[in-house]
Design a protein around this motif. Structure first.
Motif, PDB file in Angstrom:
ATOM      1  N   LYS A 279       0.856  -1.187   0.000  1.00  0.00           N
ATOM      2  CA  LYS A 279       0.000   0.000   0.000  1.00  0.00           C
ATOM      3  C   LYS A 279       0.891   1.235   0.000  1.00  0.00           C
ATOM      4  CE  LYS A 279      -3.721  -2.140   2.624  1.00  0.00           C
ATOM      5  NZ  LYS A 279      -3.355  -3.151   3.576  1.00  0.00           N
ATOM      6  N   ILE A 280       0.555   2.182  -0.847  1.00  0.00           N
ATOM      7  CA  ILE A 280       1.298   3.437  -0.928  1.00  0.00           C
ATOM      8  C   ILE A 280       0.371   4.575  -0.523  1.00  0.00           C
ATOM      9  CG2 ILE A 280       2.545   5.048  -2.415  1.00  0.00           C
ATOM     10  CD1 ILE A 280       3.173   2.654  -4.262  1.00  0.00           C
ATOM     11  N   THR A 281       0.817   5.360   0.441  1.00  0.00           N
ATOM     12  CA  THR A 281       0.119   6.576   0.839  1.00  0.00           C
ATOM     13  C   THR A 281       1.092   7.715   0.599  1.00  0.00           C
ATOM     14  OG1 THR A 281      -1.012   5.343   2.580  1.00  0.00           O
ATOM     15  CG2 THR A 281      -1.106   7.748   2.717  1.00  0.00           C
ATOM     16  N   THR A 282       0.703   8.675  -0.221  1.00  0.00           N
ATOM     17  CA  THR A 282       1.632   9.747  -0.568  1.00  0.00           C
ATOM     18  C   THR A 282       0.906  11.077  -0.690  1.00  0.00           C
ATOM     19  OG1 THR A 282       3.420  10.368  -2.086  1.00  0.00           O
ATOM     20  CG2 THR A 282       1.453   9.366  -3.073  1.00  0.00           C
ATOM     21  N   GLU A 283       1.633  12.125  -0.374  1.00  0.00           N
ATOM     22  CA  GLU A 283       1.115  13.476  -0.557  1.00  0.00           C
ATOM     23  C   GLU A 283       2.264  14.330  -1.091  1.00  0.00           C
ATOM     24  OE1 GLU A 283      -0.955  17.120   1.938  1.00  0.00           O
ATOM     25  OE2 GLU A 283      -0.890  15.124   2.843  1.00  0.00           O
ATOM     26  N   VAL A 284       2.040  14.915  -2.257  1.00  0.00           N
ATOM     27  CA  VAL A 284       3.081  15.736  -2.873  1.00  0.00           C
ATOM     28  C   VAL A 284       3.448  16.869  -1.923  1.00  0.00           C
ATOM     29  CG1 VAL A 284       3.638  17.234  -4.829  1.00  0.00           C
ATOM     30  CG2 VAL A 284       2.375  15.113  -5.208  1.00  0.00           C
ATOM     31  N   GLY A 285       4.758  17.019  -1.715  1.00  0.00           N
ATOM     32  CA  GLY A 285       5.265  18.047  -0.823  1.00  0.00           C
ATOM     33  C   GLY A 285       5.324  17.632   0.637  1.00  0.00           C
ATOM     34  N   LYS A 286       4.777  16.469   0.970  1.00  0.00           N
ATOM     35  CA  LYS A 286       4.732  16.010   2.372  1.00  0.00           C
ATOM     36  C   LYS A 286       5.512  14.716   2.601  1.00  0.00           C
ATOM     37  CE  LYS A 286       1.644  19.025   3.963  1.00  0.00           C
ATOM     38  NZ  LYS A 286       1.852  19.944   5.041  1.00  0.00           N
ATOM     39  N   GLY A 287       5.437  13.794   1.658  1.00  0.00           N
ATOM     40  CA  GLY A 287       6.148  12.535   1.833  1.00  0.00           C
ATOM     41  C   GLY A 287       5.308  11.332   1.458  1.00  0.00           C
ATOM     42  N   THR A 288       5.904  10.164   1.656  1.00  0.00           N
ATOM     43  CA  THR A 288       5.292   8.897   1.245  1.00  0.00           C
ATOM     44  C   THR A 288       5.495   7.851   2.333  1.00  0.00           C
ATOM     45  OG1 THR A 288       5.746   9.393  -1.075  1.00  0.00           O
ATOM     46  CG2 THR A 288       5.339   7.082  -0.535  1.00  0.00           C
ATOM     47  N   THR A 289       4.477   7.034   2.517  1.00  0.00           N
ATOM     48  CA  THR A 289       4.576   5.860   3.383  1.00  0.00           C
ATOM     49  C   THR A 289       4.187   4.648   2.543  1.00  0.00           C
ATOM     50  OG1 THR A 289       4.045   7.102   5.377  1.00  0.00           O
ATOM     51  CG2 THR A 289       3.729   4.717   5.473  1.00  0.00           C
ATOM     52  N   ILE A 290       5.051   3.648   2.558  1.00  0.00           N
ATOM     53  CA  ILE A 290       4.786   2.407   1.834  1.00  0.00           C
ATOM     54  C   ILE A 290       4.773   1.277   2.846  1.00  0.00           C
ATOM     55  CG2 ILE A 290       5.593   0.781   0.074  1.00  0.00           C
ATOM     56  CD1 ILE A 290       6.873   3.176  -1.366  1.00  0.00           C
ATOM     57  N   GLU A 291       3.679   0.530   2.845  1.00  0.00           N
ATOM     58  CA  GLU A 291       3.544  -0.628   3.718  1.00  0.00           C
ATOM     59  C   GLU A 291       3.583  -1.875   2.853  1.00  0.00           C
ATOM     60  OE1 GLU A 291       0.146  -2.540   6.572  1.00  0.00           O
ATOM     61  OE2 GLU A 291       0.456  -0.366   6.706  1.00  0.00           O
ATOM     62  N   MET A 292       4.537  -2.759   3.154  1.00  0.00           N
ATOM     63  CA  MET A 292       4.685  -4.005   2.398  1.00  0.00           C
ATOM     64  C   MET A 292       4.534  -5.178   3.352  1.00  0.00           C
ATOM     65  SD  MET A 292       7.922  -3.134  -0.094  1.00  0.00           S
ATOM     66  CE  MET A 292       9.067  -2.741   1.230  1.00  0.00           C
ATOM     67  N   LEU A 293       3.913  -6.244   2.868  1.00  0.00           N
ATOM     68  CA  LEU A 293       3.701  -7.426   3.675  1.00  0.00           C
ATOM     69  C   LEU A 293       4.094  -8.669   2.894  1.00  0.00           C
ATOM     70  CD1 LEU A 293       1.520  -8.043   6.400  1.00  0.00           C
ATOM     71  CD2 LEU A 293       0.827  -9.512   4.527  1.00  0.00           C
ATOM     72  N   VAL A 294       4.868  -9.530   3.535  1.00  0.00           N
ATOM     73  CA  VAL A 294       5.229 -10.825   2.961  1.00  0.00           C
ATOM     74  C   VAL A 294       4.764 -11.887   3.943  1.00  0.00           C
ATOM     75  CG1 VAL A 294       7.107 -12.341   2.208  1.00  0.00           C
ATOM     76  CG2 VAL A 294       7.222  -9.888   1.722  1.00  0.00           C
ATOM     77  N   LYS A 295       3.978 -12.829   3.470  1.00  0.00           N
ATOM     78  CA  LYS A 295       3.459 -13.890   4.330  1.00  0.00           C
ATOM     79  C   LYS A 295       4.583 -14.829   4.755  1.00  0.00           C
ATOM     80  CE  LYS A 295      -1.100 -13.687   2.275  1.00  0.00           C
ATOM     81  NZ  LYS A 295      -2.028 -14.323   1.350  1.00  0.00           N
ATOM     82  N   ASN A 296       4.482 -15.298   5.997  1.00  0.00           N
ATOM     83  CA  ASN A 296       5.483 -16.151   6.603  1.00  0.00           C
ATOM     84  C   ASN A 296       4.749 -17.329   7.233  1.00  0.00           C
ATOM     85  OD1 ASN A 296       7.899 -17.052   7.740  1.00  0.00           O
ATOM     86  ND2 ASN A 296       7.589 -15.866   9.584  1.00  0.00           N
ATOM     87  N   SER A 297       5.392 -18.468   7.323  1.00  0.00           N
ATOM     88  CA  SER A 297       4.734 -19.624   7.922  1.00  0.00           C
ATOM     89  C   SER A 297       5.656 -20.366   8.890  1.00  0.00           C
ATOM     90  CB  SER A 297       4.257 -20.571   6.830  1.00  0.00           C
ATOM     91  OG  SER A 297       5.365 -20.995   6.057  1.00  0.00           O
ATOM     92  N   VAL A 298       6.680 -19.688   9.402  1.00  0.00           N
ATOM     93  CA  VAL A 298       7.626 -20.335  10.304  1.00  0.00           C
ATOM     94  C   VAL A 298       7.389 -19.845  11.724  1.00  0.00           C
ATOM     95  CG1 VAL A 298      10.075 -20.598  10.840  1.00  0.00           C
ATOM     96  CG2 VAL A 298       9.332 -20.582   8.476  1.00  0.00           C
ATOM     97  N   GLU A 299       7.366 -20.749  12.667  1.00  0.00           N
ATOM     98  CA  GLU A 299       7.187 -20.365  14.077  1.00  0.00           C
ATOM     99  C   GLU A 299       8.425 -19.656  14.603  1.00  0.00           C
ATOM    100  OE1 GLU A 299       4.531 -20.600  16.182  1.00  0.00           O
ATOM    101  OE2 GLU A 299       3.426 -21.202  14.417  1.00  0.00           O
ATOM    102  N   LEU A 300       8.211 -18.605  15.395  1.00  0.00           N
ATOM    103  CA  LEU A 300       9.342 -17.879  16.003  1.00  0.00           C
ATOM    104  C   LEU A 300       9.601 -18.434  17.386  1.00  0.00           C
ATOM    105  CD1 LEU A 300       8.412 -14.227  15.037  1.00  0.00           C
ATOM    106  CD2 LEU A 300       9.975 -15.774  13.892  1.00  0.00           C
TER     107      LEU A 300
END
Length: 145
Positions: A124-145
């Protein structure tokens, strides 16, 4: 669930090409130590590196927050850069606003955002010209921590 969450934070400096990639390398090392599947690590490392380089080149640096859980690895890249004027155009392979001096260093080929999307399960990209950008990326994982 809160007990099985690992968080990391990385500062990314603008125009610091000698340090570019350090955050993605540290994240990759951590994921290996957690025995995350190699394919998941590769996808996370590529997406994170591309985002980190974009922050160095275009966004006056910024901050990357990472959350690692048994279900997913989430990367949130936030900057105070110029923003993205046309997200659809920016998502086009080969489109770049990088200066010639950056291209001469081997960066700015216009594959950053397309690769980030390609190697993640959600972006997901959230951006505003002159203010900045936030990019949220998600990768699925299936390993127990």
């Amino acid at each position: 669930m809160a007990d099985n969450k690992i968080t990391m934070r990385f500062d990314v400096d603008a125009n610091n090409f000698s340090a570019a990639g350090e955050a993605s390398t540290k994240l990759k090392r951590t994921l290996k130590q957690l025995s995350i599947a190699p394919e998941v690590i590769r996808r996370v490392a590529v997406a994170m590196y591309e985002g980190e380089i974009n922050m160095v080149i275009h966004a006056n640096g910024g901050v990357i927050d990472v959350e690692i859980t048994p279900e997913y690895i989430k990367m949130i890249l936030a900057d105070n850069g110029p923003g993205i004027k046309d997200i659809n155009l920016a998502m086009t392979e080969g489109y770049s606003t990088a200066a010639d001096s950056v291209r001469e260093l081997g960066f700015g080929a216009g594959m950053g955002l397309p690769n980030m999307k390609k190697y993640t399960d959600d972006m997901k990209i959230t951006t505003e010209v002159g203010k900045g950008t936030t990019i949220e990326m998600l990768v699925k994982n299936s390993v127990e921590l």
